[in-house]
Design an enzyme around this catalytic site. Structure first.
Site, short mmCIF file in Angstrom:
data_model
loop_
_atom_site.label_atom_id
_atom_site.label_comp_id
_atom_site.label_asym_id
_atom_site.label_seq_id
_atom_site.Cartn_x
_atom_site.Cartn_y
_atom_site.Cartn_z
N HIS A 64 38.58 57.59 63.74
CA HIS A 64 39.26 57.72 63.29
C HIS A 64 39.48 58.06 61.87
CE1 HIS A 64 39.30 52.82 64.03
NE2 HIS A 64 40.18 52.83 64.60
N GLN B 230 41.28 57.44 57.85
CA GLN B 230 40.20 57.33 57.33
C GLN B 230 39.24 56.73 58.19
OE1 GLN B 230 38.77 59.29 54.38
NE2 GLN B 230 40.58 60.25 54.12
N HIS C 183 32.03 59.82 64.53
CA HIS C 183 31.31 59.10 65.40
C HIS C 183 32.68 58.87 66.59
CE1 HIS C 183 32.82 56.29 62.76
NE2 HIS C 183 33.78 55.83 62.93
N VAL C 184 32.47 58.28 67.53
CA VAL C 184 34.42 58.43 68.20
C VAL C 184 34.16 57.26 68.54
CG1 VAL C 184 35.03 59.56 70.20
CG2 VAL C 184 33.82 61.18 68.63
N TYR D 223 31.20 56.97 56.70
CA TYR D 223 31.43 58.76 56.87
C TYR D 223 30.73 59.96 57.37
CZ TYR D 223 35.65 58.08 53.74
OH TYR D 223 36.53 57.69 53.94
P1 M7G Z 1 35.27 53.23 61.41
O1 M7G Z 1 36.02 54.21 62.60
O2 M7G Z 1 34.49 54.15 60.44
O3 M7G Z 1 35.34 51.61 60.60
O4 M7G Z 1 34.08 52.48 62.73
P2 M7G Z 1 36.18 50.42 61.25
O5 M7G Z 1 34.84 49.66 61.31
O6 M7G Z 1 36.97 50.39 60.34
O7 M7G Z 1 37.17 50.86 62.73
C1 M7G Z 1 32.91 52.29 62.49
C2 M7G Z 1 32.73 51.26 64.22
O8 M7G Z 1 31.13 51.11 64.08
C3 M7G Z 1 33.24 50.39 64.05
O9 M7G Z 1 33.66 50.14 65.28
C4 M7G Z 1 32.70 49.03 64.15
O10 M7G Z 1 32.64 47.72 64.80
C5 M7G Z 1 30.95 49.72 63.94
N1 M7G Z 1 29.49 49.22 63.81
C6 M7G Z 1 29.45 49.16 62.75
N2 M7G Z 1 28.35 48.28 61.98
C7 M7G Z 1 28.14 47.94 61.19
C8 M7G Z 1 27.91 48.32 63.45
C9 M7G Z 1 26.60 47.56 63.91
O11 M7G Z 1 25.25 47.80 63.11
N3 M7G Z 1 26.32 48.40 65.01
C10 M7G Z 1 27.54 49.19 66.01
N4 M7G Z 1 26.92 48.62 67.49
N5 M7G Z 1 28.52 49.14 65.68
C11 M7G Z 1 28.80 48.45 64.56
#
Ligand code: M7G
Length: 329
Positions: free
Chosen positions: A260, A262, A269-270, A266
């Site tokens: 993603h 933004q 991660h993929v 930060y």
């Molecule tokens: P992002 O692209 O930074 O943001 O992705 P987004 O949430 O707006 O997509 C972060 C990804 O990490 C997302 O797909 C979240 O669902 C996932 N995620 C967030 N948290 C807080 C956790 C967590 O505590 N555990 C796991 N396994 N995934 C998480």
């Protein structure tokens, strides 16, 4: 829809016994803090609802241990059907109420037994203002960020913010979700952890969703990537695909693998999600396919420092204000 193997069932039972720090399944141990007191939640407002996704996003408050009022975000989401439960659902429903009947057509309200009417419940507690903003439905605006904009506007903004990524470090250090890890390459430079995203309950493959989290901590986003990171990205692509095939039987041609920009968090991660699943955040203004990212870096090691990138910002996001103040939005 996919039938679960006994192995998957056992794993689920284990997984349902615990989750990550600060973000918890309400009926599971919250990674140190005990179960969230859902019954005591005072709902302040509906942040968003989605008829398509059958989900509501609530802003609520509960009293902390010293009586102080704390914010929470609670997401309630009806889960997809599981093939192995369908005959049980048809045979053992508690009530079937006719809604209308016309010629050969009829519709009913079917009331499933409690064990088949689960609602996936995600809790973010205590939630910050940024969490509330993240889930609040708002008008969005497209930004086209040049490499210069990134250096002058976005980077200083990111550095001034403190959106905690403790949950990421907890995963990397095995302090949370350790038993959920699907694959790890422990190399501190080119290694990563592959783990189910917390959006996925792992009960069916239709909405399969995992994330690969880099062990290296200084790569904030796509913008930091150079050809130096190709070995890491290639490991994530190759080993991630292999691990998902091995564990879940899903071929790489059925996966959407992307970053993603933004991101919300930060730390590099993929995302790995099922190709047939319209996961949130797969729109063209946010998702960058990992294969394209690798190709771009092979063409030009500095591609992501130079290339203008487009993304959407919600109306009241402070970053949008920064772009507006700089006359760039
Ligand atoms: P992002 O692209 O930074 O943001 O992705 P987004 O949430 O707006 O997509 C972060 C990804 O990490 C997302 O797909 C979240 O669902 C996932 N995620 C967030 N948290 C807080 C956790 C967590 O505590 N555990 C796991 N396994 N995934 C998480």
């Amino acid at each position: 829809m996919a039938a679960a193997s006994p192995q998957r069932k056992r794993r689920r039972e284990k997984e349902e016994a615990g989750d990550g720090a600060g973000v918890a399944d309400a009926d599971a141990d919250a990674g140190g803090g005990g179960a969230f007191p859902l019954a005591e939640l005072r709902v302040c407002r509906l942040l968003r609802e989605s008829a398509r996704d059958k989900a509501v996003f609530l802003h609520g408050q509960v009293n902390g241990t010293c009586g102080e009022v704390k914010d929470a975000v609670v997401i309630l989401e009806k889960t997809p059907f599981q093939e192995e439960n369908i005959s049980d659902l048809l045979k053992n429903h508690t009530k079937l109420q006719l809604q209308m009947s016309n010629d050969i057509y009829s519709t009913y309200h079917l009331y499933p037994p409690p064990q088949l009417s689960e609602i996936k419940t995600t809790v973010i507690y205590p939630a910050t203002e940024k969490h509330l903003q993240k889930y609040l439905r708002q008008e969005v605006h497209l930004i086209r960020e040049t490499g210069e904009d990134y250096k002058n506007i976005t980077l200083p903004f990111i550095q001034s913010q403190s959106f905690s990524i403790q949950w990421v470090y907890n995963i990397l250090e095995k302090k949370a979700e350790a038993d959920r890890i699907i694959h790890e390459n422990p190399d501190p430079c080119n290694g990563f952890v592959l783990i189910p995203d917390f959006k996925w309950n792992q009960k069916q493959l239709d909405d399969l969703y995992l994330i690969a989290i880099s062990h290296r901590r200084e790569i904030k986003s796509l913008r930091d990537l150079t050809s130096e990171h190709l070995p890491l990205l290639k490991n994530i692509l190759q080993e991630g695909k292999e691990a998902i095939l091995k564990r879940f039987g899903v071929a790489s041609t059925q996966l959407r693998i992307y970053l993603h920009y933004q991101p919300s968090y930060y730390h590099l991660h993929v995302h790995f999600s099922a190709l047939s699943y319209d996961a949130p955040g797969i729109s063209v203004e946010r998702a960058h396919l990992l294969t394209d990212v690798i190709d771009n870096l092979e063409l030009d090691p500095q591609y992501y420092q130079k290339q203008a990138l487009t993304f959407a910002l919600r109306a009241d996001e402070p970053l949008l204000k920064k772009f507006q103040e700089a006359g760039r939005a």
